[in-house]
Design an enzyme around this catalytic site. Structure first.
Site, PDB file in Angstrom:
ATOM      1  CG  HIS A  69      -0.500   0.379   2.514  1.00  0.00           C
ATOM      2  ND1 HIS A  69       0.457  -0.212   3.284  1.00  0.00           N
ATOM      3  CD2 HIS A  69      -0.516   1.473   3.209  1.00  0.00           C
ATOM      4  CE1 HIS A  69       0.792   0.392   4.341  1.00  0.00           C
ATOM      5  NE2 HIS A  69       0.131   1.404   4.325  1.00  0.00           N
ATOM      6  CG  HIS A  71       2.273   5.738   4.119  1.00  0.00           C
ATOM      7  ND1 HIS A  71       2.817   5.647   5.134  1.00  0.00           N
ATOM      8  CD2 HIS A  71       1.291   4.674   4.230  1.00  0.00           C
ATOM      9  CE1 HIS A  71       2.722   4.626   6.032  1.00  0.00           C
ATOM     10  NE2 HIS A  71       1.765   4.025   5.413  1.00  0.00           N
ATOM     11  CG  ASP A  83       1.151   1.095   8.084  1.00  0.00           C
ATOM     12  OD1 ASP A  83      -0.201   0.941   7.737  1.00  0.00           O
ATOM     13  OD2 ASP A  83       2.018   2.114   7.907  1.00  0.00           O
ATOM     14  CB  CYS A 127      -7.232  -3.934  28.422  1.00  0.00           C
ATOM     15  SG  CYS A 127      -8.909  -3.378  28.202  1.00  0.00           S
ATOM     16  CG  HIS A 195      -8.466  -1.701  32.379  1.00  0.00           C
ATOM     17  ND1 HIS A 195      -7.784  -1.781  31.119  1.00  0.00           N
ATOM     18  CD2 HIS A 195      -7.514  -2.342  33.198  1.00  0.00           C
ATOM     19  CE1 HIS A 195      -6.605  -2.042  31.416  1.00  0.00           C
ATOM     20  NE2 HIS A 195      -6.480  -2.411  32.636  1.00  0.00           N
ATOM     21  CG  HIS A 207      -2.790  -3.422  33.010  1.00  0.00           C
ATOM     22  ND1 HIS A 207      -3.445  -2.316  33.622  1.00  0.00           N
ATOM     23  CD2 HIS A 207      -1.618  -3.442  33.459  1.00  0.00           C
ATOM     24  CE1 HIS A 207      -2.680  -1.269  34.023  1.00  0.00           C
ATOM     25  NE2 HIS A 207      -1.664  -2.109  33.998  1.00  0.00           N
TER      26      HIS A 207
END
Length: 240
Positions: A69, A71, A83, A127, A195, A207
């Site tokens: 692709h 840019h 990406d 998370c 969360h 986490h």
């Protein structure tokens, strides 16, 4: 990369400008060829999307070895974290070309990444994305993807975590029985559960906090006071 292949990619980027161009490189067994594709994204100036039908057609011609692709108007060609995450998901190399500059770079899927130090990207590296990766790698358990690129918890009307944890095969356990691999569900600055973390032993949780790098953090008073429930996947009850 052969010059003829590069020229085909650059020409496609020119034709699609100012939108992002996209395509596939396939290995036919005799040669490599670039197959230009239509960008199906709703926001083609900033993202790209190749239809499954075009991928299937490309696979009839050979093995897909690279996703391409462009840019547009990018003076410095630096792959975004988006990406890199999408490249990870694809399982093949990506080639990125800047237009009109004509710079070119490649990135490869990151295999067995560290769980900590991951950049935050809402809907893609958050998370729940970390929890999905952990369960797949550590326990070969596939969880449904509930990560979405919006702050769904802000108005308190959506309850993505509370509405789906049981359907994903989790069962609530007591804090005193918590063991490695259990998921800790919390309310952080929200009226709804928004969360989740993984207990990894030694009073540590793994986490990915909002806007932060993923980390291992002590399960201290702050997180304990905001815990809604601790759950264990049904497949892990007999795992020592």
């Amino acid at each position: 990369m052969r010059q003829k292949l590069f020229n085909s990619i650059l020409k496609h980027a020119e034709n699609e400008y100012p939108n992002e161009a996209c395509g596939l490189i396939v290995d036919t067994g005799k040669t490599q060829k670039f197959i230009p594709c239509k960008n199906m994204s709703d926001n083609p100036k900033e993202h790209f999307l190749i239809s499954p039908d075009e991928q299937l057609e490309a696979e009839k011609q050979g093995e897909i070895i690279m996703i391409i692709h462009s840019h547009p108007d990018s003076p410095m060609l630096v792959p975004s974290e988006f990406d890199r995450i999408q490249c990870d998901y694809s399982g093949v190399e990506w080639g990125i070309i800047s237009y009109p500059e004509g710079d070119f770079c490649t990135i490869s899927p990151r295999v067995n990444r560290d769980y900590t130090g991951r950049q935050w990207l809402l809907g893609y590296a958050d998370c729940w994305a970390l929890i999905m990766d952990y369960y797949q790698r550590e326990f070969n358990i596939t969880l449904k993807n509930y990560s979405v690129p919006r702050e769904w918890w802000e108005d308190g009307k959506e309850n993505i975590y509370d509405d789906n944890w049981q359907a994903e095969g989790f069962i609530e356990v007591d804090l005193k029985d918590m063991k490695v691999g259990d998921m800790i569900m919390m309310k952080l600055n929200s009226s709804v559960t928004n969360h989740a973390a993984l207990y990894v032993g030694d009073n540590l949780i793994l986490h990915h906090g909002y806007g932060q790098l993923s980390s291992r953090t002590p399960y201290g008073k702050y997180f304990r006071d905001r815990t809604v429930r601790i759950v264990r996947h049904k497949e892990l009850f007999n795992v020592k």
